[in-house]
Write an enzyme that holds these catalytic residues in place. Structure first.
Site, short mmCIF file in Angstrom:
data_model
loop_
_atom_site.label_atom_id
_atom_site.label_comp_id
_atom_site.label_asym_id
_atom_site.label_seq_id
_atom_site.Cartn_x
_atom_site.Cartn_y
_atom_site.Cartn_z
N GLU A 319 0.91 -1.11 -0.06
CA GLU A 319 -0.13 -0.37 0.20
C GLU A 319 0.91 1.14 -0.52
O GLU A 319 0.17 2.09 0.47
CB GLU A 319 -1.12 0.07 1.18
CG GLU A 319 -1.61 -1.09 1.19
CD GLU A 319 -2.24 -1.34 2.39
OE1 GLU A 319 -3.75 -1.67 2.39
OE2 GLU A 319 -2.29 -1.10 3.63
N CYS A 412 -11.66 -1.25 7.15
CA CYS A 412 -11.20 0.03 7.83
C CYS A 412 -11.68 1.52 7.43
O CYS A 412 -12.13 2.87 7.63
CB CYS A 412 -9.36 0.05 7.62
SG CYS A 412 -8.92 0.15 5.79
#
Length: 655
Positions: A319, A412
């Site tokens: 990421e 999330c």
């Protein structure tokens, strides 16, 4: 232990600096969004997004896990991630901001749901103040032993932010007491001369501790946030090899101290949360070196590591931000949480410096990179936000899919979207000693207490579909001059039109702000007209992935092509004719009401490419020619993937 503050309600939003001499602007303007674009998106969040939270958290096991930690449930821990508690606390933060802005009338069951989850968290908390269901249930003897991956301080940060939100919105001190107990436990464990000298692998505790300091005036929390920022970059985190993965110290921003860093790097969300916390510290301490660092890193990020949509994070692998100008379309990550974190950081930078460019990036991110993360009906989500989905795309059937998903294993993003939409009015306006600044445009009312006296303005606009913004003074002090400042977006290259009480005013724009100073009176009216002509945008030539391509933009919106609007084939073979005019048309019947942009183009015949089985051939560098003429219909990027599955692209090759 610090004592909870008595119950009180005040207009402060997620960021409430208390050292006025260190900030240029103050978030003291109370905004109510009553209509228009953002009112609709917030309505869906209120009626669909937030209400579904407890049910989804129950189904995913988050609430069961906390009940296990509290000793009120039996069974196995559900899930394999150590930070699942944050899905609960981010939802609580969203619910708190909604309750503070709209009250309980819209969602009468919300106060009871909040109380139930607050009680669950309080029951799960240990006597010491420690709270993390993963470690309490599955690793009871290992707390604070795996700071790189454990996320314990990250979880504490989101708990603190939820507690502050609930206290500011409703005056409730129940969750604040839980947060203070955990913060005091952390303060007893971490720091110079204490049992642990370390930082969390995922930044978040830093910004939360500063906000807890602002709420309680307990200096220890500010000092602890300073400690965590200062100690990062000194190699305190393990390599990750003990987990079979070793992304290196840059992944957690532990390669170089923040004040020495030259660029953003590693995991995008972690970097952005860290920078938000560092900026919070500057807002309270005024430290010049740290201020220079956050300004330098913002410039490095925006000039070489930010997508057209405001999206951040070029690589699926870890990421990660990626290298400068590494901005692919089809393989980019652009996590929705990174867009949320970007808005958080940019708001702090806007308050710190007073510069309009930070609100420019906030606007771009809100309308594009952020809003694409939730479907128009509020039911489905995107974890990643690519700028291209190729013909024949194979769904990975996981969190990183390019198809909208009901919920995620690592969920999330959905509650992060919920909390930003719920708190959005707090990002609209600010004040300083001279007057009132409007950062974002919506229909509503803004009230503020200035040195000159109490002021209130009412705003009306069809933005982003139309460029006309009307600001009417509702309340103004008598015989006292003050300044009304309107942000002129960086995309507005053409001259804007401004009038005051129907009299044209020559606009003088300085650093992105149009400032109008006078003795304002009730019913005075300002009209700002921004040029909303559709435009073609090109990238820096160092962005290899989209060299030779253009994107369509109109106002603050980035546009994309979707396969559903171009029957007869995919989009990989489509080219755009940059000589053809662009035409905008508002379509109330499409995607909840959007303005589309049409352009001239063609669909090339793949078989006529090289005339060979081999897709490469000698070339003189000329652009493709021929093909079947095609009208290209572009829709706002935020609205993509709300109809049929298919290919999509933002950047279109030129012919």
């Amino acid at each position: 232990m610090s004592a909870p503050l008595p119950g009180r309600v005040h207009p402060a939003g997620p960021v409430a600096p208390v050292a006025p001499d260190h900030v240029a602007l103050h978030p003291g303007a109370a905004t109510v969004i009553t209509g228009g674009f953002w009112a609709e998106r917030r309505r869906v969040n209120a009626l669909v997004g937030i209400p579904q939270g407890p049910e989804l958290l129950e189904a995913a096991g988050n609430l069961h896990n906390l009940a296990l930690a509290a000793g009120t449930a039996e069974g196995e821990y559900r899930g394999d991630l150590p930070f699942l508690d944050t899905d609960v606390t981010k939802w609580l933060e969203a619910a708190a901001w909604h309750l503070g802005g709209a009250g309980a009338e819209e969602l009468p069951e919300l106060p009871g749901q909040i109380a139930r989850l607050v009680a669950l968290l309080a029951a799960a908390q240990e006597e010491s103040g420690y709270l993390n269901s993963w470690f309490q249930v599955t690793r009871p003897g290992e707390r604070f032993t795996d700071l790189r991956w454990g996320h314990e301080l990250y979880c504490a940060g989101h708990l603190i932010q939820a507690a502050v939100a609930l206290h500011r919105s409703t005056g409730d001190t129940g969750l604040l007491a839980v947060a203070i107990r955990f913060a005091d436990h952390i303060d007893a464990v971490f720091g110079p001369g204490k049992p642990i000298d370390g930082v969390c692998g995922h930044a978040e505790i830093e910004t939360a501790l500063v906000e807890l300091y602002r709420e309680t005036w307990e200096r220890r929390y500010l000092d602890l946030a300073q400690y965590f920022v200062d100690r990062r970059g000194h190699g305190l985190l393990n390599t990750g090899a003990d987990h079979g993965t070793a992304p290196g110290p840059a992944y957690c921003q532990d390669r170089v101290p923040l004040r020495e860093a030259e660029t953003v790097e590693g995991h995008a969300v972690r970097q952005l949360y860290l920078l938000a916390g560092a900026t919070d510290l500057v807002m309270e301490t005024g430290e010049p070196e740290l201020r220079a660092a956050v300004e330098r890193l913002w410039t490095a990020m925006t000039t070489a590591k930010t997508h057209l949509t405001g999206g951040l994070g070029a690589r699926h692998e870890w990421e990660d931000f990626g290298d400068p100008y590494e901005l692919p379309s089809d393989r980019t990550y652009c996590e929705t949480c990174a867009a949320v974190a970007s808005v958080h950081w940019n708001w702090r930078m806007a308050l710190l410096t007073g510069e309009a460019k930070y609100s420019d990036l906030t606007e771009r991110t809100l309308y594009n990179g952020f809003l694409a993360g939730v479907s128009l009906d509020g039911e489905k989500w995107l974890y990643v936000n690519p700028l291209q989905v190729r013909d024949g795309y194979q769904d990975s059937d996981g969190d990183q899919t390019s198809r909208r998903t009901r919920w995620f294993r690592c969920a999330c993003c959905p509650p992060n979207v919920m909390r930003l939409l719920a708190s959005l009015p707090h990002y609209m306006a600010s004040t300083d000693r001279e007057g009132l600044q409007l950062h974002q445009y919506t229909t509503g009312r803004v009230e503020a207490e200035l040195p000159a006296g109490k002021v209130a303005v009412e705003t009306a606009t069809a933005y982003p579909w139309e460029g006309r913004i009307t600001v009417t003074v509702a309340t103004a002090p008598a015989d006292r001059a003050w300044t009304l400042s309107l942000r002129i977006p960086h995309w507005s290259t053409a001259a804007c039109f401004v009038s005051v009480n129907n009299e044209p005013v020559e606009p003088v724009v300085q650093d992105g702000w149009l400032r109008l100073t006078r003795d304002w009176a009730a019913d005075d009216q300002v009209v700002l007209e921004l040029d909303m002509a559709a435009r073609l945008t090109g990238a820096d030539p160092r962005v290899d992935a989209v060299r030779g391509s253009v994107a369509v933009e109109r106002g603050p919106l980035v546009y994309c092509l979707e396969q559903v609007d171009h029957p007869g084939g995919g989009l990989d073979d489509v080219v755009i004719d940059t000589r053809a005019p662009l035409a905008a048309e508002h379509r109330p019947d499409l995607l909840g009401g959007v303005t589309t942009v049409t352009a001239g183009g063609a669909r090339l015949d793949p078989a006529s490419g090289t005339g060979s089985w081999w897709p490469y051939a000698p070339t003189n560098g000329s652009a493709p020619v021929g093909g079947t003429p095609l009208v290209l219909t572009a829709v706002p990027y935020y609205a993509w993937a709300n109809r049929a599955d298919g290919s999509m692209r933002v950047w279109v090759p030129t012919r």
